[in-house]
Design an enzyme around this catalytic site. Structure first.
Site, mmCIF file in Angstrom:
data_model
loop_
_atom_site.group_PDB
_atom_site.id
_atom_site.type_symbol
_atom_site.label_atom_id
_atom_site.label_comp_id
_atom_site.label_asym_id
_atom_site.label_seq_id
_atom_site.Cartn_x
_atom_site.Cartn_y
_atom_site.Cartn_z
ATOM 1 N N HIS A 1 0.885 -1.182 0.000
ATOM 2 C CA HIS A 1 0.000 0.000 0.000
ATOM 3 C C HIS A 1 0.924 1.234 0.000
ATOM 4 O O HIS A 1 1.791 1.360 -0.862
ATOM 5 C CB HIS A 1 -0.914 -0.109 1.222
ATOM 6 N N ASP B 1 2.703 5.784 -6.316
ATOM 7 C CA ASP B 1 3.922 5.726 -5.514
ATOM 8 C C ASP B 1 5.192 5.722 -6.349
ATOM 9 O O ASP B 1 6.284 5.823 -5.808
ATOM 10 C CB ASP B 1 3.902 4.459 -4.638
ATOM 11 N N HIS C 1 -1.810 -2.137 -9.864
ATOM 12 C CA HIS C 1 -2.886 -1.601 -9.032
ATOM 13 C C HIS C 1 -4.094 -2.507 -9.123
ATOM 14 O O HIS C 1 -4.370 -3.069 -10.180
ATOM 15 C CB HIS C 1 -3.263 -0.177 -9.493
HETATM 16 N N1 COA Z 1 5.500 -6.060 -10.449
HETATM 17 C C1 COA Z 1 5.380 -7.198 -11.153
HETATM 18 N N2 COA Z 1 4.222 -7.870 -11.345
HETATM 19 C C2 COA Z 1 3.127 -7.357 -10.795
HETATM 20 C C3 COA Z 1 3.152 -6.170 -10.046
HETATM 21 C C4 COA Z 1 4.406 -5.525 -9.873
HETATM 22 N N3 COA Z 1 4.492 -4.406 -9.153
HETATM 23 N N4 COA Z 1 1.914 -5.907 -9.606
HETATM 24 C C5 COA Z 1 1.132 -6.885 -10.061
HETATM 25 N N5 COA Z 1 1.864 -7.775 -10.782
HETATM 26 C C6 COA Z 1 1.347 -8.982 -11.434
HETATM 27 C C7 COA Z 1 1.219 -10.098 -10.394
HETATM 28 O O1 COA Z 1 2.391 -10.857 -10.284
HETATM 29 C C8 COA Z 1 0.046 -10.884 -10.934
HETATM 30 O O2 COA Z 1 0.503 -11.690 -11.981
HETATM 31 P P1 COA Z 1 -0.103 -13.163 -12.209
HETATM 32 O O3 COA Z 1 -1.576 -12.951 -12.497
HETATM 33 O O4 COA Z 1 0.676 -13.671 -13.362
HETATM 34 O O5 COA Z 1 0.119 -13.904 -10.929
HETATM 35 C C9 COA Z 1 -0.854 -9.819 -11.541
HETATM 36 O O6 COA Z 1 0.018 -8.736 -11.887
HETATM 37 C C10 COA Z 1 -1.932 -9.333 -10.575
HETATM 38 O O7 COA Z 1 -1.279 -8.903 -9.391
HETATM 39 P P2 COA Z 1 -1.874 -9.057 -7.939
HETATM 40 O O8 COA Z 1 -0.767 -8.951 -6.960
HETATM 41 O O9 COA Z 1 -2.751 -10.269 -7.853
HETATM 42 O O10 COA Z 1 -2.785 -7.773 -7.880
HETATM 43 P P3 COA Z 1 -3.499 -7.200 -6.610
HETATM 44 O O11 COA Z 1 -4.638 -6.421 -7.125
HETATM 45 O O12 COA Z 1 -3.744 -8.215 -5.580
HETATM 46 O O13 COA Z 1 -2.387 -6.214 -5.987
HETATM 47 C C11 COA Z 1 -0.920 -4.404 -5.786
HETATM 48 C C12 COA Z 1 -2.274 -4.885 -6.321
HETATM 49 C C13 COA Z 1 -0.874 -2.883 -5.876
HETATM 50 C C14 COA Z 1 -0.799 -4.802 -4.290
HETATM 51 C C15 COA Z 1 0.203 -5.050 -6.609
HETATM 52 O O14 COA Z 1 0.143 -4.572 -7.940
HETATM 53 C C16 COA Z 1 1.560 -4.787 -6.015
HETATM 54 O O15 COA Z 1 2.004 -5.532 -5.116
HETATM 55 N N6 COA Z 1 2.282 -3.719 -6.496
HETATM 56 C C17 COA Z 1 3.557 -3.333 -5.903
HETATM 57 C C18 COA Z 1 3.327 -2.555 -4.620
HETATM 58 C C19 COA Z 1 2.806 -1.157 -4.894
HETATM 59 O O16 COA Z 1 3.307 -0.449 -5.734
HETATM 60 N N7 COA Z 1 1.806 -0.786 -4.092
HETATM 61 C C20 COA Z 1 1.206 0.547 -4.177
HETATM 62 C C21 COA Z 1 -0.184 0.491 -4.713
HETATM 63 S S1 COA Z 1 -0.812 2.127 -4.994
#
Ligand code: COA
Length: 390
Positions: A231, A326, A270
Protein backbone atom coordinates in the site's frame (compact mmCIF):
# COMPACT_ATOMS: atom_id res chain seq x y z
CA UNK A 1 -6.94 -12.63 -11.94
CA UNK A 2 -10.33 -11.16 -12.69
CA UNK A 3 -13.20 -10.98 -10.23
CA UNK A 4 -15.21 -13.50 -12.15
CA UNK A 5 -12.44 -16.11 -12.06
CA UNK A 6 -11.58 -15.41 -8.44
CA UNK A 7 -15.08 -15.29 -6.95
CA UNK A 8 -16.53 -18.55 -5.69
CA UNK A 9 -20.08 -19.19 -4.51
CA UNK A 10 -20.69 -20.53 -1.00
CA UNK A 11 -24.41 -20.92 -0.38
CA UNK A 12 -25.82 -17.39 -0.34
CA UNK A 13 -22.43 -15.74 -0.16
CA UNK A 14 -19.65 -15.22 -2.72
CA UNK A 15 -15.97 -15.33 -1.83
CA UNK A 16 -13.47 -13.06 -3.63
CA UNK A 17 -9.89 -13.20 -2.42
CA UNK A 18 -8.73 -9.81 -1.10
CA UNK A 19 -12.39 -8.67 -1.37
CA UNK A 20 -11.73 -7.94 -5.05
CA UNK A 21 -14.78 -6.36 -6.64
CA UNK A 22 -16.79 -6.54 -3.39
CA UNK A 23 -18.99 -3.52 -2.68
CA UNK A 24 -18.58 -2.51 0.96
CA UNK A 25 -20.55 0.73 1.07
CA UNK A 26 -22.17 3.54 -0.93
CA UNK A 27 -20.34 6.85 -1.23
CA UNK A 28 -20.53 10.25 -2.89
CA UNK A 29 -16.95 11.20 -2.05
CA UNK A 30 -14.80 9.92 -4.86
CA UNK A 31 -14.69 7.58 -7.83
CA UNK A 32 -11.82 5.59 -9.32
CA UNK A 33 -12.38 4.59 -12.95
CA UNK A 34 -9.78 1.87 -13.41
CA UNK A 35 -10.45 1.36 -17.12
CA UNK A 36 -10.42 5.01 -18.17
CA UNK A 37 -7.65 6.01 -15.73
CA UNK A 38 -9.75 8.68 -14.06
CA UNK A 39 -10.05 9.82 -10.48
CA UNK A 40 -12.84 12.11 -9.34
CA UNK A 41 -13.42 13.83 -6.00
CA UNK A 42 -17.06 14.88 -5.53
CA UNK A 43 -17.52 15.04 -9.30
CA UNK A 44 -14.36 17.06 -9.97
CA UNK A 45 -11.51 15.56 -11.98
CA UNK A 46 -8.28 15.16 -10.03
CA UNK A 47 -6.23 16.81 -12.81
CA UNK A 48 -8.46 19.90 -12.58
CA UNK A 49 -8.08 20.03 -8.80
CA UNK A 50 -4.33 19.43 -8.96
CA UNK A 51 -3.94 22.38 -11.32
CA UNK A 52 -6.28 24.90 -9.71
CA UNK A 53 -7.00 23.99 -6.10
CA UNK A 54 -5.02 23.59 -2.87
CA UNK A 55 -5.04 21.06 -0.05
CA UNK A 56 -7.30 22.88 2.43
CA UNK A 57 -9.91 23.45 -0.27
CA UNK A 58 -9.77 19.80 -1.36
CA UNK A 59 -10.05 18.61 2.25
CA UNK A 60 -13.14 20.83 2.62
CA UNK A 61 -14.55 19.44 -0.63
CA UNK A 62 -14.06 15.85 0.51
CA UNK A 63 -15.54 16.49 3.95
CA UNK A 64 -18.47 18.74 3.11
CA UNK A 65 -19.33 17.78 -0.47
CA UNK A 66 -18.79 21.10 -2.28
CA UNK A 67 -16.10 23.67 -3.03
CA UNK A 68 -16.14 26.25 -0.23
CA UNK A 69 -17.08 29.89 -0.58
CA UNK A 70 -14.41 32.34 0.57
CA UNK A 71 -16.05 32.67 3.99
CA UNK A 72 -16.36 28.89 4.38
CA UNK A 73 -12.74 28.35 3.39
CA UNK A 74 -11.53 31.08 5.76
CA UNK A 75 -13.47 29.46 8.60
CA UNK A 76 -12.08 26.00 7.80
CA UNK A 77 -8.55 27.36 7.49
CA UNK A 78 -8.90 29.10 10.86
CA UNK A 79 -10.12 25.89 12.46
CA UNK A 80 -7.19 23.89 11.04
CA UNK A 81 -4.70 26.51 12.23
CA UNK A 82 -6.27 26.61 15.70
CA UNK A 83 -5.74 22.84 16.03
CA UNK A 84 -2.18 22.65 14.68
CA UNK A 85 -0.34 22.62 18.00
CA UNK A 86 -0.32 19.26 19.79
CA UNK A 87 0.00 18.74 23.58
CA UNK A 88 3.57 18.93 24.84
CA UNK A 89 3.09 15.48 26.37
CA UNK A 90 2.56 13.99 22.90
CA UNK A 91 5.84 15.52 21.73
CA UNK A 92 7.44 14.02 24.86
CA UNK A 93 6.11 10.58 23.86
CA UNK A 94 7.73 11.00 20.42
CA UNK A 95 11.00 12.01 22.09
CA UNK A 96 11.01 8.80 24.14
CA UNK A 97 10.98 6.62 21.01
CA UNK A 98 14.26 5.18 19.72
CA UNK A 99 15.65 7.55 17.04
CA UNK A 100 15.63 4.72 14.49
CA UNK A 101 11.90 4.04 14.95
CA UNK A 102 10.30 4.03 11.52
CA UNK A 103 8.49 7.40 11.15
CA UNK A 104 5.28 5.54 10.26
CA UNK A 105 5.45 3.73 13.60
CA UNK A 106 6.13 7.04 15.33
CA UNK A 107 3.15 8.61 13.55
CA UNK A 108 0.94 5.69 14.59
CA UNK A 109 2.13 6.07 18.19
CA UNK A 110 1.76 9.86 18.12
CA UNK A 111 -1.82 9.75 16.83
CA UNK A 112 -2.71 7.11 19.39
CA UNK A 113 -1.17 9.30 22.14
CA UNK A 114 -3.13 12.33 20.88
CA UNK A 115 -6.33 10.50 21.78
CA UNK A 116 -5.13 10.03 25.36
CA UNK A 117 -4.77 13.80 25.76
CA UNK A 118 -8.11 14.75 24.19
CA UNK A 119 -10.83 15.05 26.83
CA UNK A 120 -13.47 14.51 24.10
CA UNK A 121 -11.86 11.39 22.64
CA UNK A 122 -14.33 8.94 24.12
CA UNK A 123 -17.43 10.89 23.05
CA UNK A 124 -18.91 9.13 20.07
CA UNK A 125 -21.67 11.52 18.95
CA UNK A 126 -21.55 12.79 15.37
CA UNK A 127 -20.63 16.44 16.22
CA UNK A 128 -17.64 15.22 18.27
CA UNK A 129 -16.54 12.89 15.48
CA UNK A 130 -16.74 15.90 13.12
CA UNK A 131 -14.68 18.10 15.43
CA UNK A 132 -12.01 15.46 16.06
CA UNK A 133 -11.85 14.65 12.35
CA UNK A 134 -10.82 18.22 11.48
CA UNK A 135 -8.44 18.27 14.42
CA UNK A 136 -6.76 15.11 13.14
CA UNK A 137 -6.21 16.66 9.68
CA UNK A 138 -4.29 19.50 11.34
CA UNK A 139 -2.43 17.49 13.97
CA UNK A 140 -1.20 14.54 11.93
CA UNK A 141 0.95 17.03 9.97
CA UNK A 142 2.37 18.44 13.20
CA UNK A 143 3.25 14.98 14.52
CA UNK A 144 4.89 13.97 11.25
CA UNK A 145 6.86 17.26 11.14
CA UNK A 146 7.92 16.93 14.79
CA UNK A 147 9.23 13.37 14.43
CA UNK A 148 11.04 14.26 11.20
CA UNK A 149 13.18 16.56 13.36
CA UNK A 150 13.30 14.51 16.57
CA UNK A 151 14.76 11.51 14.72
CA UNK A 152 17.64 13.77 13.64
CA UNK A 153 18.23 15.04 17.18
CA UNK A 154 16.63 18.43 16.38
CA UNK A 155 13.99 20.23 18.45
CA UNK A 156 10.47 20.24 16.98
CA UNK A 157 9.30 23.59 15.64
CA UNK A 158 6.13 25.43 16.57
CA UNK A 159 3.59 25.68 13.73
CA UNK A 160 3.70 28.98 11.83
CA UNK A 161 0.20 30.52 11.59
CA UNK A 162 1.31 32.68 8.66
CA UNK A 163 1.81 29.62 6.48
CA UNK A 164 -0.83 27.53 4.71
CA UNK A 165 -1.29 23.86 5.63
CA UNK A 166 1.25 22.42 3.19
CA UNK A 167 3.88 25.15 3.58
CA UNK A 168 3.64 24.85 7.36
CA UNK A 169 4.04 21.09 7.14
CA UNK A 170 7.13 21.47 4.94
CA UNK A 171 8.52 24.06 7.35
CA UNK A 172 7.94 21.93 10.45
CA UNK A 173 9.53 18.87 8.82
CA UNK A 174 12.52 20.44 7.06
CA UNK A 175 13.05 23.65 9.09
CA UNK A 176 12.83 25.73 5.92
CA UNK A 177 9.99 27.79 4.52
CA UNK A 178 9.53 26.35 1.05
CA UNK A 179 10.11 28.26 -2.18
CA UNK A 180 6.94 28.63 -4.31
CA UNK A 181 7.68 25.68 -6.63
CA UNK A 182 8.39 23.32 -3.71
CA UNK A 183 5.15 24.39 -2.01
CA UNK A 184 3.14 24.01 -5.22
CA UNK A 185 4.55 20.57 -5.99
CA UNK A 186 4.03 19.30 -2.45
CA UNK A 187 0.53 20.73 -2.26
CA UNK A 188 -0.36 19.14 -5.58
CA UNK A 189 0.97 15.79 -4.38
CA UNK A 190 -1.08 16.14 -1.18
CA UNK A 191 -4.20 16.72 -3.32
CA UNK A 192 -3.44 13.66 -5.46
CA UNK A 193 -3.08 11.47 -2.36
CA UNK A 194 -6.08 12.84 -0.43
CA UNK A 195 -8.60 10.13 -1.26
CA UNK A 196 -8.78 6.96 -3.32
CA UNK A 197 -11.90 4.88 -2.96
CA UNK A 198 -11.96 1.85 -0.71
CA UNK A 199 -8.21 1.33 -0.49
CA UNK A 200 -6.90 -0.82 2.38
CA UNK A 201 -6.21 1.99 4.86
CA UNK A 202 -9.50 3.80 4.17
CA UNK A 203 -11.40 0.56 4.56
CA UNK A 204 -9.44 -0.11 7.77
CA UNK A 205 -10.41 3.29 9.20
CA UNK A 206 -14.06 2.57 8.39
CA UNK A 207 -14.05 -0.98 9.76
CA UNK A 208 -12.59 0.29 13.03
CA UNK A 209 -14.93 3.26 13.43
CA UNK A 210 -17.96 1.12 12.51
CA UNK A 211 -17.76 -0.40 16.01
CA UNK A 212 -18.37 3.17 17.25
CA UNK A 213 -14.97 3.34 18.85
CA UNK A 214 -13.08 6.68 18.99
CA UNK A 215 -11.65 8.44 15.91
CA UNK A 216 -8.07 8.15 17.20
CA UNK A 217 -8.33 4.35 17.21
CA UNK A 218 -9.65 4.39 13.65
CA UNK A 219 -6.86 6.62 12.31
CA UNK A 220 -4.17 4.79 14.27
CA UNK A 221 -5.27 1.57 12.57
CA UNK A 222 -5.40 3.26 9.15
CA UNK A 223 -1.79 4.42 9.57
CA UNK A 224 -0.78 0.84 10.37
CA UNK A 225 -2.45 -0.35 7.18
CA UNK A 226 -0.94 2.36 4.98
CA UNK A 227 2.55 1.48 6.23
CA UNK A 228 2.73 -1.83 4.35
CA UNK A 229 4.76 -2.09 1.12
CA UNK A 230 1.75 -3.27 -0.89
CA UNK A 231 0.00 0.00 0.00
CA UNK A 232 1.54 3.39 0.92
CA UNK A 233 4.87 1.87 1.95
CA UNK A 234 5.69 1.30 -1.73
CA UNK A 235 6.91 4.88 -2.27
CA UNK A 236 9.82 4.43 0.15
CA UNK A 237 10.80 1.19 -1.56
CA UNK A 238 10.70 2.81 -5.00
CA UNK A 239 13.25 5.40 -3.89
CA UNK A 240 15.43 2.75 -2.27
CA UNK A 241 15.32 0.88 -5.60
CA UNK A 242 16.31 3.96 -7.61
CA UNK A 243 19.24 4.66 -5.28
CA UNK A 244 20.26 0.99 -5.42
CA UNK A 245 20.18 0.98 -9.24
CA UNK A 246 22.35 4.11 -9.24
CA UNK A 247 22.54 4.76 -12.99
CA UNK A 248 20.48 4.33 -16.14
CA UNK A 249 22.77 1.71 -17.66
CA UNK A 250 22.12 -0.65 -14.72
CA UNK A 251 18.31 -0.57 -15.01
CA UNK A 252 17.85 -3.55 -17.35
CA UNK A 253 20.12 -5.93 -15.41
CA UNK A 254 18.55 -4.92 -12.10
CA UNK A 255 15.01 -5.50 -13.34
CA UNK A 256 15.89 -8.74 -15.14
CA UNK A 257 17.17 -10.08 -11.83
CA UNK A 258 13.97 -9.03 -9.98
CA UNK A 259 11.76 -10.55 -12.65
CA UNK A 260 13.77 -13.80 -12.69
CA UNK A 261 13.30 -14.02 -8.91
CA UNK A 262 9.59 -13.18 -9.19
CA UNK A 263 9.99 -10.03 -7.07
CA UNK A 264 7.28 -7.43 -7.68
CA UNK A 265 8.57 -4.01 -8.72
CA UNK A 266 7.34 -1.47 -6.17
CA UNK A 267 5.31 1.43 -7.56
CA UNK A 268 3.84 -0.73 -10.33
CA UNK A 269 0.44 -2.38 -10.60
CA UNK A 270 -2.89 -1.60 -9.03
CA UNK A 271 -6.02 -3.47 -8.01
CA UNK A 272 -8.31 -1.01 -9.81
CA UNK A 273 -6.23 0.78 -12.49
CA UNK A 274 -5.44 -1.33 -15.51
CA UNK A 275 -4.20 1.74 -17.42
CA UNK A 276 -1.85 4.57 -16.41
CA UNK A 277 -2.70 5.89 -12.92
CA UNK A 278 -3.82 9.53 -13.49
CA UNK A 279 -2.00 10.60 -10.32
CA UNK A 280 1.25 9.16 -11.66
CA UNK A 281 0.82 11.22 -14.86
CA UNK A 282 0.86 14.46 -12.84
CA UNK A 283 3.64 13.36 -10.49
CA UNK A 284 5.83 12.25 -13.38
CA UNK A 285 5.76 15.79 -14.78
CA UNK A 286 6.61 17.28 -11.37
CA UNK A 287 9.30 14.67 -10.79
CA UNK A 288 11.09 15.80 -13.95
CA UNK A 289 10.81 19.49 -13.01
CA UNK A 290 11.71 19.29 -9.36
CA UNK A 291 14.57 16.78 -9.70
CA UNK A 292 16.16 19.01 -12.33
CA UNK A 293 15.70 22.06 -10.09
CA UNK A 294 17.45 20.29 -7.21
CA UNK A 295 20.25 18.75 -9.31
CA UNK A 296 18.79 15.23 -9.02
CA UNK A 297 17.74 14.78 -12.64
CA UNK A 298 19.52 11.43 -12.67
CA UNK A 299 16.88 9.94 -10.34
CA UNK A 300 14.08 10.94 -12.70
CA UNK A 301 16.00 9.46 -15.63
CA UNK A 302 16.47 6.15 -13.80
CA UNK A 303 12.77 6.06 -12.88
CA UNK A 304 11.76 6.82 -16.47
CA UNK A 305 14.05 4.09 -17.76
CA UNK A 306 12.52 1.60 -15.28
CA UNK A 307 9.08 2.58 -16.57
CA UNK A 308 10.04 2.30 -20.25
CA UNK A 309 11.85 -1.00 -19.78
CA UNK A 310 8.96 -2.64 -17.93
CA UNK A 311 6.13 -1.25 -20.06
CA UNK A 312 7.73 -1.79 -23.45
CA UNK A 313 10.53 -4.35 -23.27
CA UNK A 314 8.93 -6.56 -20.62
CA UNK A 315 5.32 -6.22 -21.82
CA UNK A 316 3.87 -4.83 -18.59
CA UNK A 317 1.65 -2.37 -20.50
CA UNK A 318 0.03 -5.27 -22.34
CA UNK A 319 -0.66 -6.92 -18.97
CA UNK A 320 -2.20 -3.73 -17.54
CA UNK A 321 0.64 -3.18 -15.04
CA UNK A 322 1.53 0.54 -15.04
CA UNK A 323 3.25 2.95 -12.66
CA UNK A 324 0.99 3.86 -9.75
CA UNK A 325 0.94 6.96 -7.52
CA UNK A 326 3.92 5.73 -5.51
CA UNK A 327 6.29 5.42 -8.45
CA UNK A 328 7.14 9.07 -9.09
CA UNK A 329 6.17 10.55 -5.71
CA UNK A 330 9.40 9.27 -4.15
CA UNK A 331 11.68 11.21 -6.48
CA UNK A 332 9.56 14.32 -5.86
CA UNK A 333 9.77 14.04 -2.05
CA UNK A 334 13.48 13.20 -2.15
CA UNK A 335 14.18 16.29 -4.26
CA UNK A 336 12.16 18.37 -1.77
CA UNK A 337 14.55 17.28 0.98
CA UNK A 338 12.74 14.42 2.70
CA UNK A 339 14.47 11.18 3.75
CA UNK A 340 12.80 8.20 2.14
CA UNK A 341 11.55 6.90 5.51
CA UNK A 342 9.29 9.98 5.59
CA UNK A 343 7.58 9.29 2.26
CA UNK A 344 4.79 7.10 3.65
CA UNK A 345 4.11 9.47 6.58
CA UNK A 346 3.70 12.26 3.99
CA UNK A 347 1.17 10.01 2.25
CA UNK A 348 -0.68 9.67 5.60
CA UNK A 349 -0.62 13.45 6.14
CA UNK A 350 -2.38 13.73 2.75
CA UNK A 351 -4.73 10.72 2.98
CA UNK A 352 -6.07 11.81 6.38
CA UNK A 353 -8.67 13.95 4.56
CA UNK A 354 -10.05 10.89 2.79
CA UNK A 355 -9.99 8.73 5.92
CA UNK A 356 -11.90 11.36 7.89
CA UNK A 357 -14.36 12.19 5.11
CA UNK A 358 -15.24 8.55 4.47
CA UNK A 359 -15.69 7.76 8.17
CA UNK A 360 -17.88 10.84 8.63
CA UNK A 361 -19.95 9.88 5.60
CA UNK A 362 -20.43 6.32 6.90
CA UNK A 363 -21.24 7.09 10.54
CA UNK A 364 -24.76 8.59 10.26
CA UNK A 365 -26.01 5.34 8.67
CA UNK A 366 -23.47 3.20 10.49
CA UNK A 367 -23.65 -0.57 10.45
CA UNK A 368 -20.75 -2.53 11.94
CA UNK A 369 -18.61 -4.31 9.30
CA UNK A 370 -18.80 -8.02 9.87
CA UNK A 371 -17.94 -10.26 6.90
CA UNK A 372 -17.56 -14.02 7.12
CA UNK A 373 -14.88 -16.57 6.25
CA UNK A 374 -15.19 -19.80 4.33
CA UNK A 375 -14.44 -22.42 6.98
CA UNK A 376 -12.06 -25.06 5.67
CA UNK A 377 -11.09 -26.76 8.92
CA UNK A 378 -12.32 -29.92 10.68
CA UNK A 379 -15.75 -29.97 12.31
CA UNK A 380 -16.17 -33.19 14.29
CA UNK A 381 -12.99 -33.80 16.30
CA UNK A 382 -13.06 -34.80 20.02
CA UNK A 383 -11.01 -33.35 22.85
CA UNK A 384 -7.79 -35.36 23.46
CA UNK A 385 -6.29 -35.28 26.98
CA UNK A 386 -2.71 -33.93 27.15
CA UNK A 387 -1.18 -37.34 27.97
CA UNK A 388 -2.64 -38.89 24.80
CA UNK A 389 -1.54 -36.16 22.36
CA UNK A 390 1.24 -36.79 19.88
N1 COA B 1 5.50 -6.06 -10.45
C1 COA B 1 5.38 -7.20 -11.15
N2 COA B 1 4.22 -7.87 -11.34
C2 COA B 1 3.13 -7.36 -10.79
C3 COA B 1 3.15 -6.17 -10.05
C4 COA B 1 4.41 -5.53 -9.87
N3 COA B 1 4.49 -4.41 -9.15
N4 COA B 1 1.91 -5.91 -9.61
C5 COA B 1 1.13 -6.88 -10.06
N5 COA B 1 1.86 -7.78 -10.78
C6 COA B 1 1.35 -8.98 -11.43
C7 COA B 1 1.22 -10.10 -10.39
O1 COA B 1 2.39 -10.86 -10.28
C8 COA B 1 0.05 -10.88 -10.93
O2 COA B 1 0.50 -11.69 -11.98
P1 COA B 1 -0.10 -13.16 -12.21
O3 COA B 1 -1.58 -12.95 -12.50
O4 COA B 1 0.68 -13.67 -13.36
O5 COA B 1 0.12 -13.90 -10.93
C9 COA B 1 -0.85 -9.82 -11.54
O6 COA B 1 0.02 -8.74 -11.89
C10 COA B 1 -1.93 -9.33 -10.57
O7 COA B 1 -1.28 -8.90 -9.39
P2 COA B 1 -1.87 -9.06 -7.94
O8 COA B 1 -0.77 -8.95 -6.96
O9 COA B 1 -2.75 -10.27 -7.85
O10 COA B 1 -2.78 -7.77 -7.88
P3 COA B 1 -3.50 -7.20 -6.61
O11 COA B 1 -4.64 -6.42 -7.13
O12 COA B 1 -3.74 -8.22 -5.58
O13 COA B 1 -2.39 -6.21 -5.99
C11 COA B 1 -0.92 -4.40 -5.79
C12 COA B 1 -2.27 -4.88 -6.32
C13 COA B 1 -0.87 -2.88 -5.88
C14 COA B 1 -0.80 -4.80 -4.29
C15 COA B 1 0.20 -5.05 -6.61
O14 COA B 1 0.14 -4.57 -7.94
C16 COA B 1 1.56 -4.79 -6.01
O15 COA B 1 2.00 -5.53 -5.12
N6 COA B 1 2.28 -3.72 -6.50
C17 COA B 1 3.56 -3.33 -5.90
C18 COA B 1 3.33 -2.55 -4.62
C19 COA B 1 2.81 -1.16 -4.89
O16 COA B 1 3.31 -0.45 -5.73
N7 COA B 1 1.81 -0.79 -4.09
C20 COA B 1 1.21 0.55 -4.18
C21 COA B 1 -0.18 0.49 -4.71
S1 COA B 1 -0.81 2.13 -4.99
Amino acid sequence: MSVSTQAQKFGEAEYAKGLEGVIATESKIGYVDGQAGRLVYRGLDIQDLAEHSHYEEVAYLLLYGKLPTKAELDGFDKELKAHRAVPKEVIDVLKQLPKDTHPMSALRTGVSALGCFDADAEKTDVPTYNKIGVKLIAQIATICGAFARIRKGLAPLDPDPNLGHTANFLYMATGQKPEPLAEKVMDCSMILHADHGMNASTFTSMVVISSLTDFYSSITAAIGSLKGPLHGGANEHVMRMILEIGSEDKVAAYLDDKIANKVKVMGFGHRVYKVYDPRATVLKKYSQEVTELRGQGNYYKIAKKVEDYLLEDKGYAAKGIYPNVDFYSGTVYYALGYDYELFTPIFAVSRIAGWVARCLEYLPENRIFRPRAVYKGDRDLHYVPMADRK
